[in-house]
Design a protein around this motif. Structure first.
Motif, PDB file in Angstrom:
ATOM      1  N   MET A 285       0.850  -1.202   0.000  1.00 32.53           N
ATOM      2  CA  MET A 285       0.000   0.000   0.000  1.00 32.53           C
ATOM      3  C   MET A 285       0.882   1.247   0.000  1.00 32.53           C
ATOM      4  SD  MET A 285      -2.888   1.085   2.744  1.00 32.53           S
ATOM      5  CE  MET A 285      -3.257  -0.611   3.154  1.00 32.53           C
ATOM      6  N   SER A 286       0.518   2.234  -0.758  1.00 30.48           N
ATOM      7  CA  SER A 286       1.286   3.477  -0.735  1.00 30.48           C
ATOM      8  C   SER A 286       0.301   4.610  -0.493  1.00 30.48           C
ATOM      9  CB  SER A 286       1.993   3.672  -2.070  1.00 30.48           C
ATOM     10  OG  SER A 286       2.783   4.824  -2.009  1.00 30.48           O
ATOM     11  N   TYR A 287       0.682   5.580   0.322  1.00 30.43           N
ATOM     12  CA  TYR A 287      -0.277   6.608   0.694  1.00 30.43           C
ATOM     13  C   TYR A 287       0.134   7.955   0.111  1.00 30.43           C
ATOM     14  CZ  TYR A 287      -4.029   8.431   3.575  1.00 30.43           C
ATOM     15  OH  TYR A 287      -5.187   9.001   3.998  1.00 30.43           O
ATOM     16  N   PHE A 288      -0.818   8.825  -0.015  1.00 27.92           N
ATOM     17  CA  PHE A 288      -0.661  10.213  -0.430  1.00 27.92           C
ATOM     18  C   PHE A 288       0.560  10.859   0.248  1.00 27.92           C
ATOM     19  CE2 PHE A 288      -1.853  14.421   1.298  1.00 27.92           C
ATOM     20  CZ  PHE A 288      -1.947  15.145   0.117  1.00 27.92           C
ATOM     21  N   ASP A 289       1.322  11.692  -0.521  1.00 28.52           N
ATOM     22  CA  ASP A 289       2.461  12.385   0.090  1.00 28.52           C
ATOM     23  C   ASP A 289       2.018  13.792   0.460  1.00 28.52           C
ATOM     24  OD1 ASP A 289       5.811  11.995  -0.078  1.00 28.52           O
ATOM     25  OD2 ASP A 289       5.025  14.014   0.253  1.00 28.52           O
ATOM     26  N   ILE A 290       2.279  14.168   1.702  1.00 26.94           N
ATOM     27  CA  ILE A 290       1.784  15.439   2.229  1.00 26.94           C
ATOM     28  C   ILE A 290       2.404  16.647   1.513  1.00 26.94           C
ATOM     29  CG2 ILE A 290       3.465  15.770   4.070  1.00 26.94           C
ATOM     30  CD1 ILE A 290       1.085  16.263   5.973  1.00 26.94           C
ATOM     31  N   ASN A 291       3.526  16.417   0.812  1.00 24.86           N
ATOM     32  CA  ASN A 291       4.167  17.491   0.058  1.00 24.86           C
ATOM     33  C   ASN A 291       3.467  17.647  -1.295  1.00 24.86           C
ATOM     34  OD1 ASN A 291       5.788  19.131  -1.450  1.00 24.86           O
ATOM     35  ND2 ASN A 291       7.711  18.164  -0.845  1.00 24.86           N
ATOM     36  N   LEU A 292       2.701  18.738  -1.449  1.00 28.46           N
ATOM     37  CA  LEU A 292       1.920  18.926  -2.680  1.00 28.46           C
ATOM     38  C   LEU A 292       2.785  19.384  -3.837  1.00 28.46           C
ATOM     39  CD1 LEU A 292      -1.356  20.627  -1.377  1.00 28.46           C
ATOM     40  CD2 LEU A 292      -1.012  18.254  -2.069  1.00 28.46           C
ATOM     41  N   ASP A 293       4.046  19.729  -3.548  1.00 26.75           N
ATOM     42  CA  ASP A 293       4.904  20.264  -4.599  1.00 26.75           C
ATOM     43  C   ASP A 293       5.717  19.204  -5.327  1.00 26.75           C
ATOM     44  OD1 ASP A 293       4.065  22.814  -4.051  1.00 26.75           O
ATOM     45  OD2 ASP A 293       5.600  23.116  -2.503  1.00 26.75           O
ATOM     46  N   LEU A 294       5.435  17.935  -5.067  1.00 32.06           N
ATOM     47  CA  LEU A 294       6.227  16.913  -5.760  1.00 32.06           C
ATOM     48  C   LEU A 294       6.024  17.046  -7.265  1.00 32.06           C
ATOM     49  CD1 LEU A 294       5.882  13.525  -3.808  1.00 32.06           C
ATOM     50  CD2 LEU A 294       7.553  15.364  -3.517  1.00 32.06           C
ATOM     51  N   SER A 295       7.148  17.052  -7.990  1.00 34.98           N
ATOM     52  CA  SER A 295       7.059  17.159  -9.451  1.00 34.98           C
ATOM     53  C   SER A 295       6.639  15.811 -10.040  1.00 34.98           C
ATOM     54  CB  SER A 295       8.428  17.550 -10.010  1.00 34.98           C
ATOM     55  OG  SER A 295       9.348  16.506  -9.764  1.00 34.98           O
TER      56      SER A 295
END
Ligand SMILES: Cc1cc2nc3c(=O)[nH]c(=O)nc-3n(C[C@H](O)[C@H](O)[C@H](O)COP(=O)(O)OP(=O)(O)OC[C@H]3O[C@@H](n4cnc5c(N)ncnc54)[C@H](O)[C@@H]3O)c2cc1C
Length: 419
Positions: free
Chosen positions: A1-11
């Motif tokens: 399972m992989s979850y949303f990354d809190i850093n919205l700036d990921l390219s």
């Protein structure tokens, strides 16, 4: 399972790095790490061990050189890209990933020394290697010197009479090495090269040390049996012995005048990495527990539907997010400055590893009796996590070293970003 990354700036590229590494960790690293965990330490590194196929795939993907700069043939990953990659790989296997990135770190140290001979002879071939045939380890701890070797600010560190067990003397254009490193040297049973800390000048006590690179196929080098240990069994550990081993003079890249600082630098980078190790296994524990709680029915409904379980899972989720935020911030900081700030590295290491041991404990509790059987991966994660608070400096030792740094530097003024 992989979850949303809190850093919205990921390219887009960063998201790709994360998802590719996650897939690789899930499909290649995790299954092999579970197999290695069940094997004896000797079988786990034998010629027919699945370790080799996994390592070769890591090198073929270019993961061994991802963190090295493009100027020497590396992947040129930014600190954030590196953190994303490390988290996923360590989620899959702490041991195989540590073997891999320990090698990166050993050759990166040689690069940082700036000696073109070392770069051409060791760093460039490492980057060009696609078959996992070049592998590094770091030997500092000795049978009679554990925490001693790391507490550079303590008064006994420069006390004449206290001296290390691996010693070097200069004979013409060569250094001659003798002595033994402890069974704790990670990846040493399979390493081809060792970044070796040793004693040069006894009159300076332990501070009279040096650091060199030693190809482990030289005459006079031998290795002990791989160690049987509680957890991280997908990482091999073992002794290295040196008997009149001769290395060219330029292989000694740190001498006593720089020795204490070089240990601090190593621990600054090493313990920033340790916080990511903690993150990888903490998230693995959360993922397994969350999934288990969806499937296990008690009281007529899934565990996850019970209000007390919601609280427990959300608490674990918060801890994982806090570990990631702290680990990533310190990793970014210490990858962007030189030398790294050890007080931050020690804070991240001790905080993240202790939180991870708590998470692993709770993960076993959530699995009930299933948590202690080999039918589920959680008992392995629990054992793997337990080693973290000792690895790369026992946590009390690191807090003590960090406290000394604070006494000497607080309040620290701004530091200069150099990368
Ligand atoms: C999984 C793993 C991987 C490792 N990988 C490597 C590696 O790659 N290379 C390598 O060289 N080493 C490696 N190590 C060794 C590791 O760095 C040491 O185990 C660690 O630094 C602690 O040393 P020690 O085990 O000798 O414990 P000790 O130093 O003997 O400490 C035992 C206890 O005594 C306390 N203590 C120690 N000194 C003092 C003091 N002066 N005053 C008060 N209390 C004290 C400590 O806090 C600790 O609680 C690894 C260890 C592990 C577990």
């Amino acid at each position: 399972m992989s979850y949303f990354d809190i850093n919205l700036d990921l390219s887009w590229e960063e998201k790709e790095i994360k998802s590719t590494a996650h897939r690789f960790a899930k499909e290649v690293l995790r299954p092999v790490s579970i197999k290695l965990d069940k094997m004896s330490a000797e079988d786990a590194i034998a010629q027919d061990s699945p370790l080799w196929g996994a390592l070769q795939q890591c090198y073929a993907m270019g993961y061994h050189k991802a963190l090295l700069p493009e100027s020497v043939g590396g992947g040129g990953f930014s600190p954030l890209q590196a953190h994303l990659l490390l988290e996923e790989m360590l989620w899959g296997s702490m041991g195989i990933s540590t073997t891999l990135f320990l090698s990166t770190w050993v050759f990166n140290t040689l690069l940082a020394m700036g000696d073109d001979r070392l770069i051409q002879e060791f760093v460039v071939p490492f980057c060009e290697c696609e078959d996992a045939s070049i592998r590094g380890c770091w030997g500092i701890i000795e049978p009679d010197h554990g925490s001693d070797m790391l507490l550079t600010d303590e008064e006994y560190f420069s006390k004449p009479g206290v001296r290390g067990q691996v010693r070097a003397y200069l004979d013409g254009d060569e250094w001659v090495l003798n002595g033994q490193k402890a069974a704790w040297v990670s990846a040493s049973p399979i390493a081809t090269h060792c970044k070796l800390n040793l004693q040069i000048d006894d009159s300076l006590g332990l501070s009279g040390g040096g650091v060199c690179i030693v190809p482990l196929d030289l005459p006079g080098v031998s290795k002990g049996k791989p160690l049987e240990k509680l957890g991280q069994r997908d990482l091999s550990n073992g002794e290295i012995f040196f008997e009149d081993v001769r290395i060219p003079k330029h292989y000694m890249f740190v001498e006593p005048d720089q020795y204490a600082q070089s240990i601090k630098t190593n621990l600054g980078f090493g313990n920033s990495f340790m916080s990511v190790m903690a993150l990888g296994i903490a998230r693995a524990c959360f993922d397994e527990s969350f999934e288990y709680a969806q499937q296990r029915i008690q009281g007529g409904k899934a565990l996850a539907e019970h209000s007390s379980m919601k609280i427990r899972l959300h608490k674990m989720f918060s801890q994982v997010e806090a570990i990631r935020a702290f680990s990533r911030a310190v990793w970014n900081l210490n990858s962007s400055i030189y030398p790294p700030l050890s007080e931050y590295a020690y804070a991240a290491k001790t905080y993240c590893t202790e939180a991870t041991v708590d998470i692993a404990y709770e993960a076993v509790q959530i699995h009930g009796a299933n948590g202690i059987t080999k039918e589920y991966p959680i008992e392995k994660f629990y054992r793997d996590a337990r080693l973290l608070t000792i690895e790369d400096g026992e946590n009390t030792t690191l807090n003590r070293a960090g406290g000394t740094i604070l006494n000497n530097t607080y309040p620290r003024t701004e530091v200069q970003k150099i990368i």
